[in-house]
Every structure is written in C-alpha cells, then in structure tokens.
Design a protein around this motif. Structure first.
Motif, PDB file in Angstrom:
ATOM      1  N   PHE B  88     -15.779  11.157   8.195  1.00  0.00           N
ATOM      2  CA  PHE B  88     -15.564   9.860   7.568  1.00  0.00           C
ATOM      3  C   PHE B  88     -14.930   8.867   8.544  1.00  0.00           C
ATOM      4  CE2 PHE B  88     -15.110  12.959   3.954  1.00  0.00           C
ATOM      5  CZ  PHE B  88     -16.410  12.776   3.498  1.00  0.00           C
ATOM      6  N   GLU B  89     -14.060   9.383   9.391  1.00  0.00           N
ATOM      7  CA  GLU B  89     -13.428   8.510  10.382  1.00  0.00           C
ATOM      8  C   GLU B  89     -14.459   7.897  11.325  1.00  0.00           C
ATOM      9  OE1 GLU B  89      -8.935  10.273  10.842  1.00  0.00           O
ATOM     10  OE2 GLU B  89     -10.532  11.319  11.905  1.00  0.00           O
ATOM     11  N   ALA B  90     -15.546   8.632  11.513  1.00  0.00           N
ATOM     12  CA  ALA B  90     -16.604   8.127  12.394  1.00  0.00           C
ATOM     13  C   ALA B  90     -17.369   6.966  11.764  1.00  0.00           C
ATOM     14  CB  ALA B  90     -17.571   9.258  12.740  1.00  0.00           C
ATOM     15  N   ARG B  91     -17.200   6.807  10.460  1.00  0.00           N
ATOM     16  CA  ARG B  91     -17.995   5.825   9.728  1.00  0.00           C
ATOM     17  C   ARG B  91     -17.284   4.507   9.486  1.00  0.00           C
ATOM     18  NH1 ARG B  91     -22.656   6.611  10.960  1.00  0.00           N
ATOM     19  NH2 ARG B  91     -23.376   8.738  10.700  1.00  0.00           N
ATOM     20  N   GLY B  92     -15.956   4.545   9.423  1.00  0.00           N
ATOM     21  CA  GLY B  92     -15.261   3.303   9.077  1.00  0.00           C
ATOM     22  C   GLY B  92     -13.925   3.189   9.783  1.00  0.00           C
ATOM     23  N   ARG B  93     -13.480   1.971   9.958  1.00  0.00           N
ATOM     24  CA  ARG B  93     -12.205   1.749  10.616  1.00  0.00           C
ATOM     25  C   ARG B  93     -11.042   2.052   9.675  1.00  0.00           C
ATOM     26  NH1 ARG B  93      -8.250  -1.977  11.746  1.00  0.00           N
ATOM     27  NH2 ARG B  93      -8.935  -3.226   9.993  1.00  0.00           N
ATOM     28  N   VAL B  94     -11.217   1.633   8.414  1.00  0.00           N
ATOM     29  CA  VAL B  94     -10.166   1.853   7.424  1.00  0.00           C
ATOM     30  C   VAL B  94     -10.631   2.924   6.436  1.00  0.00           C
ATOM     31  CG1 VAL B  94      -8.849   0.794   5.556  1.00  0.00           C
ATOM     32  CG2 VAL B  94      -9.379  -0.532   7.638  1.00  0.00           C
ATOM     33  N   ILE B  95      -9.793   3.937   6.261  1.00  0.00           N
ATOM     34  CA  ILE B  95     -10.118   5.015   5.318  1.00  0.00           C
ATOM     35  C   ILE B  95      -9.061   5.037   4.215  1.00  0.00           C
ATOM     36  CG2 ILE B  95     -10.706   7.461   5.085  1.00  0.00           C
ATOM     37  CD1 ILE B  95     -12.318   6.379   7.306  1.00  0.00           C
ATOM     38  N   VAL B  96      -9.542   5.030   2.998  1.00  0.00           N
ATOM     39  CA  VAL B  96      -8.645   5.176   1.851  1.00  0.00           C
ATOM     40  C   VAL B  96      -9.027   6.457   1.137  1.00  0.00           C
ATOM     41  CG1 VAL B  96      -7.889   4.180  -0.336  1.00  0.00           C
ATOM     42  CG2 VAL B  96      -8.493   2.672   1.566  1.00  0.00           C
ATOM     43  N   ASP B  97      -8.048   7.315   0.960  1.00  0.00           N
ATOM     44  CA  ASP B  97      -8.337   8.563   0.248  1.00  0.00           C
ATOM     45  C   ASP B  97      -7.650   8.540  -1.116  1.00  0.00           C
ATOM     46  OD1 ASP B  97      -9.169  11.104  -0.391  1.00  0.00           O
ATOM     47  OD2 ASP B  97      -7.443  12.056   0.586  1.00  0.00           O
ATOM     48  N   LEU B  98      -8.438   8.694  -2.166  1.00  0.00           N
ATOM     49  CA  LEU B  98      -7.868   8.686  -3.519  1.00  0.00           C
ATOM     50  C   LEU B  98      -7.381  10.066  -3.950  1.00  0.00           C
ATOM     51  CD1 LEU B  98     -10.452   6.396  -5.410  1.00  0.00           C
ATOM     52  CD2 LEU B  98      -8.443   5.724  -4.087  1.00  0.00           C
ATOM     53  N   SER B  99      -7.670  11.084  -3.156  1.00  0.00           N
ATOM     54  CA  SER B  99      -7.256  12.441  -3.536  1.00  0.00           C
ATOM     55  C   SER B  99      -5.854  12.722  -3.032  1.00  0.00           C
ATOM     56  CB  SER B  99      -8.228  13.462  -2.949  1.00  0.00           C
ATOM     57  OG  SER B  99      -7.868  13.776  -1.615  1.00  0.00           O
ATOM     58  N   ALA B 100      -5.429  13.951  -3.243  1.00  0.00           N
ATOM     59  CA  ALA B 100      -4.080  14.351  -2.841  1.00  0.00           C
ATOM     60  C   ALA B 100      -4.008  14.817  -1.390  1.00  0.00           C
ATOM     61  CB  ALA B 100      -3.600  15.477  -3.756  1.00  0.00           C
ATOM     62  N   ASP B 101      -5.125  14.774  -0.664  1.00  0.00           N
ATOM     63  CA  ASP B 101      -5.197  15.476   0.618  1.00  0.00           C
ATOM     64  C   ASP B 101      -4.214  14.998   1.690  1.00  0.00           C
ATOM     65  OD1 ASP B 101      -7.194  16.814  -0.645  1.00  0.00           O
ATOM     66  OD2 ASP B 101      -8.687  16.552   0.930  1.00  0.00           O
ATOM     67  N   PHE B 102      -3.937  13.702   1.707  1.00  0.00           N
ATOM     68  CA  PHE B 102      -3.094  13.189   2.796  1.00  0.00           C
ATOM     69  C   PHE B 102      -1.795  12.549   2.318  1.00  0.00           C
ATOM     70  CE2 PHE B 102      -7.399  13.353   4.580  1.00  0.00           C
ATOM     71  CZ  PHE B 102      -7.163  14.078   5.746  1.00  0.00           C
ATOM     72  N   ARG B 103      -1.382  12.937   1.139  1.00  0.00           N
ATOM     73  CA  ARG B 103      -0.174  12.314   0.601  1.00  0.00           C
ATOM     74  C   ARG B 103       1.104  12.952   1.129  1.00  0.00           C
ATOM     75  NH1 ARG B 103      -2.120  12.839  -5.563  1.00  0.00           N
ATOM     76  NH2 ARG B 103      -3.933  11.436  -5.492  1.00  0.00           N
ATOM     77  N   LEU B 104       1.063  14.248   1.296  1.00  0.00           N
ATOM     78  CA  LEU B 104       2.281  14.947   1.703  1.00  0.00           C
ATOM     79  C   LEU B 104       2.391  14.953   3.217  1.00  0.00           C
ATOM     80  CD1 LEU B 104       2.111  17.908  -0.844  1.00  0.00           C
ATOM     81  CD2 LEU B 104       3.537  15.851  -0.969  1.00  0.00           C
ATOM     82  N   LYS B 105       3.575  14.667   3.700  1.00  0.00           N
ATOM     83  CA  LYS B 105       3.800  14.606   5.154  1.00  0.00           C
ATOM     84  C   LYS B 105       3.953  15.977   5.773  1.00  0.00           C
ATOM     85  CE  LYS B 105       3.789  10.210   5.039  1.00  0.00           C
ATOM     86  NZ  LYS B 105       2.496   9.645   5.436  1.00  0.00           N
ATOM     87  N   ASP B 106       4.507  16.890   5.015  1.00  0.00           N
ATOM     88  CA  ASP B 106       4.926  18.180   5.567  1.00  0.00           C
ATOM     89  C   ASP B 106       3.903  19.257   5.193  1.00  0.00           C
ATOM     90  OD1 ASP B 106       6.099  20.636   6.046  1.00  0.00           O
ATOM     91  OD2 ASP B 106       8.100  19.975   5.442  1.00  0.00           O
ATOM     92  N   PRO B 107       3.255  19.833   6.209  1.00  0.00           N
ATOM     93  CA  PRO B 107       2.246  20.861   5.908  1.00  0.00           C
ATOM     94  C   PRO B 107       2.815  22.035   5.112  1.00  0.00           C
ATOM     95  CG  PRO B 107       2.169  20.245   8.234  1.00  0.00           C
ATOM     96  CD  PRO B 107       3.364  19.570   7.659  1.00  0.00           C
ATOM     97  N   GLU B 108       4.076  22.315   5.312  1.00  0.00           N
ATOM     98  CA  GLU B 108       4.682  23.417   4.552  1.00  0.00           C
ATOM     99  C   GLU B 108       4.761  23.087   3.072  1.00  0.00           C
ATOM    100  OE1 GLU B 108       5.269  26.509   5.490  1.00  0.00           O
ATOM    101  OE2 GLU B 108       4.218  25.706   7.253  1.00  0.00           O
ATOM    102  N   VAL B 109       5.128  21.843   2.800  1.00  0.00           N
ATOM    103  CA  VAL B 109       5.189  21.422   1.403  1.00  0.00           C
ATOM    104  C   VAL B 109       3.782  21.433   0.809  1.00  0.00           C
ATOM    105  CG1 VAL B 109       5.778  19.519  -0.144  1.00  0.00           C
ATOM    106  CG2 VAL B 109       7.262  20.049   1.806  1.00  0.00           C
ATOM    107  N   TYR B 110       2.817  21.011   1.634  1.00  0.00           N
ATOM    108  CA  TYR B 110       1.428  21.040   1.175  1.00  0.00           C
ATOM    109  C   TYR B 110       1.024  22.465   0.802  1.00  0.00           C
ATOM    110  CZ  TYR B 110      -3.612  20.402   0.944  1.00  0.00           C
ATOM    111  OH  TYR B 110      -4.910  20.372   0.506  1.00  0.00           O
ATOM    112  N   ARG B 111       1.333  23.386   1.656  1.00  0.00           N
ATOM    113  CA  ARG B 111       0.968  24.773   1.409  1.00  0.00           C
ATOM    114  C   ARG B 111       1.659  25.306   0.146  1.00  0.00           C
ATOM    115  NH1 ARG B 111       0.440  29.721   4.676  1.00  0.00           N
ATOM    116  NH2 ARG B 111       1.303  28.735   6.543  1.00  0.00           N
ATOM    117  N   ALA B 112       2.929  24.994   0.004  1.00  0.00           N
ATOM    118  CA  ALA B 112       3.652  25.463  -1.178  1.00  0.00           C
ATOM    119  C   ALA B 112       3.088  24.844  -2.449  1.00  0.00           C
ATOM    120  CB  ALA B 112       5.145  25.133  -1.038  1.00  0.00           C
TER     121      ALA B 112
END
Lengths: 347, 347, 347, 347
Positions: B88-112
């Motif tokens: 998707f990054e290859a397709r547009g300069r600005v990416i907006v994700d409506l899902s939960a995928d990139f909301r959490l900063k900490d991968p550990e918190v994401y995993r938990a």
C-alpha cells in the motif's frame, strides 16, 4: 451575498419546523432570523432540537413578536395558518405553509375533508401545491407555496407518470402506507407512549385518510383511490405499496418507460429495482434526512397487477425537504441546494 | 482545483469503508478514484452501499488492481493491513489505516492484546494515532495515520482533560460502553441475526476489551482502567458511562474547567449538560452520521464519584469521521471540511 | 397419566421447532422424548433455545437416531419432510408437519407453486390441513396434520366467514402482510444481518407469494387473491390488512354477523374493533407467544371497500400453536390445553 | 376450592397493576374480585390491558368503592399507599404494596431518599421486604409485603451471596442498570414520546438513584454502592452489570460456589455462564413475562475485578412476579404457582 434571503419559521418547535430549521441553517442562501414557539419562547432552539447544538444560538420568540423576513415558513397545527394568514402575509413576501391549510383548491373538498369551512377560501387560488415534480413551472417566482402532505407525496409521485401516460387501468387503486411515529408530531400522547408504540403495528387509518383528497386533486384521471395508513416502529419514513392494474398489452417495460420519461431529469427521484441483493426495492431506512423519493415496482404478468413501491422521509421529501426544494425553484437557485445529504447506511 | 487529492479505499465494502466513501464523495477536496472489495469486485458500490445511489457510479475492483492515489485508506479486517503494508505504501503518499494494526506503539503491548506478533513492528513508530484532539500537531503533514478505535475514542475523549489536569484520583476507572450492531461489521453471523439481536442487551465483552490498551497508551498517568462492552438494539452509536473519583476539595466546576480548557476550541466536542428537559446528557441518537463527540458528567458530592458520559457515532467520530478530520489536518484544510452534518432529530 | 403421549420433534433447532418444544414442555398430556438437530446434535436444547433453561435437560440427537414416539412433529426446511416421509411414518402414529410439504392437495398446484414435482404425491390425500377453524371435524382422530402456513393463516381466517356467507364481492382481494423477522427462520443471512434489518421496511415479496395457493385452496369461491409481503423490524408477528369489497345493500353489520356466526365459539379468534382508545384494531404486539388470531375491520360506506385486519404470532397461531391446537383436537383433549398464555402488555 | 383467595387490585390501570392482574387471572388459587382505577373507572380492564381480551370481563371501579378481599394489592404511585394505608388495612387481611412506601425500615433513610417524612412511620416495622430469596422465612404467614424495587432487586440478587460469604472486597461497588421504558409507568410524557425515545440511550439517573437505599438496607456489610441508570429502547427488562473486586486468593470458582450455596434451591434464579454460543450471559430479551432472575459473571484474573450480570423483567421478578411469589410463600402454596411461564425465544 446578495442572494441571501432571510427566513422566519413560525411554529418552529415541532418536527416539521425543526427539520426545516436544520435544512435552512445549512443552506448557503438562507439566513434564519427568527423561530417562534408559543410553548418554548425564550428558550434556545437547541433545547427542543438538540441536534442543532453548536450550530445555532437562536432562541424561540413568541409569534406576536414576528419580524419581517423575506420568507415566512409556517409550521403550525392544521387550521392555524389559514386563520391568521393576513398577519403572516404582512411579514414576508414569500410564504410557505407546511400544513394542510392551502393544499386543496376547492373549498367544498376542504370542507368534506376537514369537516369545517375553510377560513380564507378566496385565498386558495393564490397558492401553488408544493410538489416540484408536478408544479415546477408554477413554482418559479411563486410567493405562496402549500407544501404537499407526506403520505400524499408518496402516493402522488408513484402514480403520476403512470396515470399521466395511461399505463394504469382506471379501476380501484389501493395504497397502503407504513408510517413512522414522527408523522404524528412532537406532542406526546397515549398513542405515542413508548411502551405502547415501540412494538406496535397499528392500523390508525384503515379508511378515510385526509390525504386522499390531495392525491385525487393532483393526479390525472378519474379513478377510485383508497388509502390505508399503518404506524410502524420507525421514527421517520413512509413506505407505501400501491396495488394497481395495467391494461392488456402493457408490461413492466411500460412502467419503466413512464417513470423515465417523466422523472428522467428529476434530481430527487430514484427508480430502485435491483435484481439481486437485499436492497432490491425502496426502503425508508436509507432516506432519513434526505430529500429523495425512491420508487420501485414489480409486475405480476398473470394478472396484470402491478405493485408500486414508494419510500420517502416524511420530514424530508414529505415536508421540509420538499418545501426547500420548492423555495430553491421559486428563487431560481440550484434545485438541490442545501439538500445534498445522501442518507446513511447502515443506520 | 489544485487542492484536490485522489483517494483509493481498500476494503471498501465494509461499514467503515462505506462510511468513509460517503464522506469522501461529499468532500470538496477529495476525489475517490477507486474502491476495492474482493467479495464484490465488479459490482457497483451502490449494491453494497445503497445510500449512495445517484451519488456514485464507481464499481468495486480487486485489491490486486489497486492504482496510485494521493491517499490510500485501508478499511481491512484486523491484521490484514500490517501484513501487506509495503504494497500500500507503494501506491500512495498518505496512508490512513482504519484498523487496529498501527495504533499501538509497543510491539509487546500489541502481542499481549492481539495474541500474535506484529507483522511490521519496525513501522509502528511512523504512525500517528489518529485522534485530532490529542495529536493535532503531529497530524499536520502526517503521512501515516492510524485511526483510533471507536470505543477507545469514547473513553479517551472523556478522560483525557481530567487526567491531564489532575482532576481524577488515580484509582480504578470503569467504563461501560453501549455499542450498536454496526460496530461488529458487515458480515452476518449468528450473533447478528436479527431475531437474536433486535431485542437483546448482550454483554459481549465484560472484561478483556482490546481497546483498553489503546486507551491506556493515550491517556496520561498510571491508573487501572476497566472496560465492559454491551451490545444494544441500536445500529450505530456508542454511549459510554465512566465511573471515576474526584479528589477532596475538587468539585464539578473543576470538571467543567478542565473540559473547557482542553476542548474550548475543538470543533467536534460538545459539552452536554442541561439542567432541564429530556436531552440533558449525551445521547448517540443525535449523532448518527456526525463527527461529534458529546461529553457530559454528573457528580455525587457525597462520595466524590463522578459519572462521565460520552457519545459518538462509532462509524463517524469513532472511525471514518475521525479519519477524515485527521486528513483535513494533515493537508492543512479547514478541519470541519466535509464533516458539517449536524445529525437528525427526531430519528 | 394414561393420557400422556410421547412426542419427538424432528428439526428442533429452528424457530418453529423451538416454539413447539416450548409449548409441548408445558403441556400436561405431552412428554417430549426427543429433539433432533443435525447441526446441534449432542448439545443441550437450551444452547439454541435459551428460554428453556431450567425447564428442559434434553439434548439434541441426530435424525438418524430417531426413536418411536406417539407423535412425530416435523420442523424441517421445505421439501425435506416429504422426501423422507416413510421414515417418519415408521416412527409414530401421528405425524404433524410444520412445513409446506403436505398442505396443497393438488400436485399440479404444488408444482406450480414450488417449482418441482411433489416427492410423494400419492400421500397428499392423507393429510388434513391443520387449520382448526376450518377443519375441526377432520382433525378429530387425524393422524396426518399439515400445519397451515403463517401468512396464509392470517389471510384465511380473516376472509373465510365473509366468503362463505357471501359478504364479499367476487372481485380482486388484496392482502398486505407485515411480517416479523423470525418468519425467515433461524439461519443468519445478509438479509437478516441486524444493521441491515433493524430499521428496514423491506418489501420482500410484492408478488408471487407461495401462500397464495394455500389460501386459494382453503377459501370458498373463485376470486383473484393478491398477496404482498413486507418485512418489519418486529421479530414475531404478522399484521395483515386485506382490501375487499362488499356488495350493495350490505353493511359492516353483515361483517360482524358473519364473524360471529362462524367464529362465535372459537376459543382463539377474537374480534377486535374498539371505538375508543389506542388499541382499536388487531396488533401483533399483543400476541407474542399466544395462539390468538385477532380480527378487525372497518368499512368505507361511500365505496363499499372494507379493510379487514388480522394479527397473529407467526410462530404461535401461525405455526406451533396452530399445530398444538390441532393435536389437542386430534386426541380429543381440551382444545386450549397448553395454549392458555394471554400475551403480555406492554412489551 | 377452599384454598381460593379473593384479590382486589388498587390502582390497576398502571403497568405493575396490569401485570399482577394478568398473573392473578391465571393463578389457580386466586380470584380477582376488583380492580380500581380513578381514571378508567367504568371501563373494561381490557381497554387498558388489551392482552386480557377474552380472559377477563372485569371493569375498573373507583377506589372509593373498594370491597373486602382476602388480599389487597396496592399498585399506586409513590407516596399514595402510605397515606391511606389504614383504609386498605380495613379491607383485607393481607396487603401487598408494589410501591416504595414500605420498603425502607428507617424513617430517616426514607426521608433522605424521598425528600419528605414518611406518612406512617410507626407502620414500617410491620412490613416484610418482599424478596423471597432473602426473606423467605419472614414471608411465611406475612400479612404486610412491601414488594422490592425492580432495579434494587437486580442489584441485590447479584450481590447478596457474594457479600454474605465474603467473596467481595469492601470497596466501591458500581452497578449500571439498563432499563426498559415500562419502568417509568403508563403515563405518557415528553421523555416517553416514541420519536424521542425509540432510538435513545438516555442516562436518566447517573447518580442519586433511590433504590440505592433499598439495596444498602438489604445487603450485608458496609461498602459504598453506586448506581447509574440508563434507559434503553426495550420496553421491559433490566440488565445490570456490576463492577466489584474479589480478594486476593479468591477466584471465579468462589463466585460459583457462593451462588450455588445460597441459590442452589431457588426456583427462579438461574446462573447463566456459557462458554460458547451467543447466549453466554443473562439477557432480559429472554425474560419478558417471566419471574426469573438470571445471574452471570466474568472475572479478570489480572486485576481481581469481577463483572456480575443480572437480568430480570422489571414487571416480573422486578414487581408483579416477585409479589406473587411472595404471596405464594405467605399462603404456603407451591412457590412457582402461576409463575411457570418460561419466556419466549426469539422475540
């Protein structure tokens, strides 16, 4: 902008007045200068219309304090506008009445329908029936607009092209309207008490619906028209199914053609007839807040019966939207101005 | 217009994508060039989003046919965006994700929280949490926007000013969210079957709601936050009541002041606390289709308990509206552009 | 008790089977020995019918494990019962089929209606149409009972006395049915997804409803009967309005008389026609869980049009209640046994 | 039958009185001899309670015409019963009050809760709080039964075993009640107007709910109890979620054990905690018309937070069902007599 017109809404604490207020506040050429309400005078309009929070700081005033405005919109209970019409005419050049007072041309029909003499029968001829699809030409430069009734609108718009072009037999036509609770107005009653109404499917007007007279006045030809009205758990919206008969030799293509011919350029009429999926026919669910009238139909080739389907928002295309569309035409503005809302899904 | 940007919506047959599409079609600076859907590729978008009839002639395409666009909006199921993010990054300069995928900063918190490793942990730092009230400065010129979760938004917006300004005790805070059925998405299931759901008040997440992590990441301070989520018969909307405690010596005026200080200039936050009438507190009924977050509160002086109330449209301020507001900021446009809808009443 | 009969319910995880199970569990002369479900075999019936918690410890079994019982109730999808009818006949003396398989007497009509040949046309003559009001005599000692269709029942019961006694003109009769979502069964689908259905008024069968054939078979005389079916936000219940015409010289008293003459002793038919108040006509809101059919009417003296109104619970008098009433008759038991529930108000 | 007792219902046109009437008409040992209503005197009870058509020919009388009866059930607005209690005591040996008048033992608490002095404080000691699960022994042969409040019942039944057996920490307990519209009574108001209420999630009592006093009186121990009440689109039913904390070393097994120990033999308490499916927890949808209280819970092992869930029909176990269960106990009858209805599904 030189185009901007001032608007006063008389009786603006009801649902029809409130919806017109919402639309007018978002219209680039309108400036609402006053909203009256006897019951709520002195209160912010947002006490009654909480959706307008942060959008309007207006307060209700008494009707006695009505000031001049370019446009006066009357959203009063049935019978009230006609009795004091001279008063309102003194205040504005353009008068729009959302009630039934000036819809019927014939005082005798008015009396038969409403059970009393019309208070200003000599004025009836001055008013244009506020249905843009049927009266666009007359609406240009009109200064007296009698907004069409909501159930009548759903019936008229479904039938007009077919009757005009002779696609229906001149026999009994039956319209069954499923109506939301907002159509009964903003005052609470035993009938509107939530526990009594929430789960109810209540036939409230099996016969004798007053909009029959309007529909018969506006529709071409001479045929028996029968209306039945049923209240549903929805708040907004009317779904009308109409049972009619097509002459031998005609088919559903003729229905299509008639709708296309008459409504092909209409911005607010959509023919909804989809072969697949779950949204095959008109559904008021999709129309809350819009000015659309969705029309559909299905034909039984064995019997010539055609079922017409018509959906509107009773407060939109059924009242306030219709009125604003008429005003746009009367002022020579873009007809869709302030009426661009597409509706929500899901909702 | 030189300002106009093209938008592609990936996964546009769901409710979040559909709502973003509706908003984008009405936005003066956006031009929707593509909407993908694996399931509905080839069909008109109006088959799935029938409210857009007469507004859009777009057809769904396959994701594999994604073209370049200025903005790519991802409305995919949880986990899908992160796995293919490079594409998707290859397709547009600005990416907006409506899902939960990139909301959490900490991968550990994401995993938990989500029970698996993040597919692109090194990218997490590039994303701005798409909550304009908390991250307006970072959103300016942002090119990666992770739209905040709907329940999380209702919790965060109610608590943020009070925690920031120390108006709450650092003890257990309890949030109970009443959620409409659209929050579970557009796919039917036993749980969403109308006869099972229409009359239900179903506690679907008494403990362990995943938005807890988001809310704790975004809110200042260190305190136990407890979420309970209940589904209601509404289709849209979240009403969250939050139980918290105010320190000795503080009063409800301090709550008022905190909200005013932090949100005084916010275009989409309204404090709703009316002494009289029936619309005294926030109510999602008024917010369908809007980008507002209405906040209210009431304090029990005997115990120091304060009840915060927060209402949003889960698809509006909870998802697509939020996203569009963030995009407006990112592009330096008027923040309210395309988000002017006031909501309906009654409805 | 020597009177007690054993019952096996085949296909008991659907709504019709579940409602019959509920009624049978509370019936003093019935003992449910088995409930089959291919999908839920091994699970407690309360997993699927949670209202029966603490009332029943039964578990679903596979159909292949069906044991002998005095009565076998078939609650299978359309077409399934007829294909395996010999199998079920081997298991019980009395067979009740809740599906449409054995309702039509004429295999040609069956083929025209259902689009395929009947799997067991030679058996059709053995079955009694399970409508106690029309077939009480045949139901005594009946061993094959084909439960009447729900929409058909609402139409038949409203029209039968009037057609039998010649109170209606032999011209087009139009029935519009407002149907709850449970009528479509227990399986989820796009159409039953709560966000798509909760606010919808969806015309799902404007023409061609299959129950037309049943109604025409059961009703006296030869006249065109037209059905239109609309789904509503209710879960249970059917409200049918019927438009018909009364011959010159007849009045609404003749309608009254006809209903009284034919239904005067019927335990489950109530004529609802109240001059005042909000509960003037039949309303399915009052009938959830009952076996009543409420009938009302209103006449337009100017045109001879009569509007008949009919309300039932589609799972009660429309399916399982009807079936149990038929079984009571077949066994010579008190006809109201197990069907005493009055319905709730408000609800 | 020598067992049969006569019952007079005072104030029988409201929802609580109407529900008791429905139950009493179906109770083998009760004979309703009179139902009073000032507003509807002279009318058939079926004008107000249309579900009783064909079940009862009673007409409302004035309260002034009250005759002697074995049991007098008071279904009057708050404050009315206590003011005229002597009058009612002269009419019947057993008095059941469905209002809040005699629930609180301490006149000071009454004054603090209801804002005025109790009209008959010396009588308070004579009344048994009509909660069978807590007061079964006192209810035997009781002649004064003060029916427990509906929200209070949902709170008390969920908490009682855990507090009694020390399974909860003595810290803040928070109960959030989602309440149907019938709880506000049969009189229409702006708040109950269908268009304002149908789509609303309205926090109507964030703090200061009067049932707090009842719950604190009945529950063992000394702890802060906080109630928040929200109205929902349902007509009947209360779903209460309660947030509480479990001491270190305890687990959800202790909650199970406590419920089992205290409620193991209770005919109307069901523990609903299912690992799979869509009906995992208590849901008022399943309880309309029943006398059940369904209890469930879920524990967050990380924090010791337990979420208790409690569902009742506010007019059933919350009012009239509770009252009838208490009367059954008082007369030494089978406790479930007249309360066998299982509830409907789907509905």
């Amino acid at each position: 902008m030189s185009e901007q017109k001032t608007v006063a809404i008389v009786g603006g604490s009801g649902y029809a007045g409130g919806e017109f207020l919402r639309l007018a506040l978002n219209h680039p050429n309108l400036k609402v200068t006053q909203v009256t309400s006897e019951r709520s005078a002195g209160l912010p309009v947002t006490m009654v219309h909480p959706n307008l929070r942060s959008r309007s700081n207006l307060k209700f005033t008494k009707m006695a304090e009505l000031q001049d405005a370019d446009i006066v919109v009357l959203a009063l209970p049935h019978g009230s506008a006609a009795k004091r019409i001279a008063e309102f005419e003194a205040r504005g050049r353009v008068i729009v009445d959302l009630s039934a007072d000036f819809r019927l041309k014939d005082p005798e029909v008015y009396r038969a329908t409403y059970g009393e003499d019309h208070p200003a029968p000599d004025k009836l001829g001055e008013w244009v029936y506020g249905n843009p699809e049927l009266h666009r030409a007359e609406l240009r430069d009109a200064t007296r607009i009698a907004c069409a009734g909501c159930f009548a609108t759903s019936v008229i718009l479904a039938l007009y092209p077919l009757l005009k072009l002779g696609v229906l037999l001149p026999k009994d036509i039956i319209a069954t309207g499923l109506v939301g609770s907002s159509a009964a107005g903003a005052s609470s009653s035993d009938a509107s008490h939530h526990p009594e109404r929430a789960g109810s499917l209540r036939v409230y007007k099996p016969i004798g619906h007053r909009h029959t007279a309007e529909a018969q006045q506006e529709l071409p030809g001479n045929f028996p028209l029968h209306l039945t009205a049923i209240s549903t758990p929805r708040v907004r919206g009317i779904l009308t199914t109409i049972q009619a008969w097509i002459p031998d030799g005609y088919s559903d293509r003729d229905v299509w053609s008639a709708y296309r011919e008459v409504y092909g350029q209409e911005p607010f009429i959509r023919i909804v007839k989809v072969a697949k999926g779950i949204h095959r026919y008109p559904d008021p669910m999709l129309l809350d807040g819009t000015n659309f009238c969705d029309l559909g139909f299905e034909m039984d080739n064995d019997t010539g019966r055609v079922v017409l389907m018509s959906a509107i928002d009773n407060l939109g295309k059924g009242t306030a939207g219709h009125a604003l569309q008429s005003l746009n035409i009367a002022h020579g503005w873009e007809e869709t101005l302030g009426l661009e809302f597409t509706g929500l899904h899901p909702v």
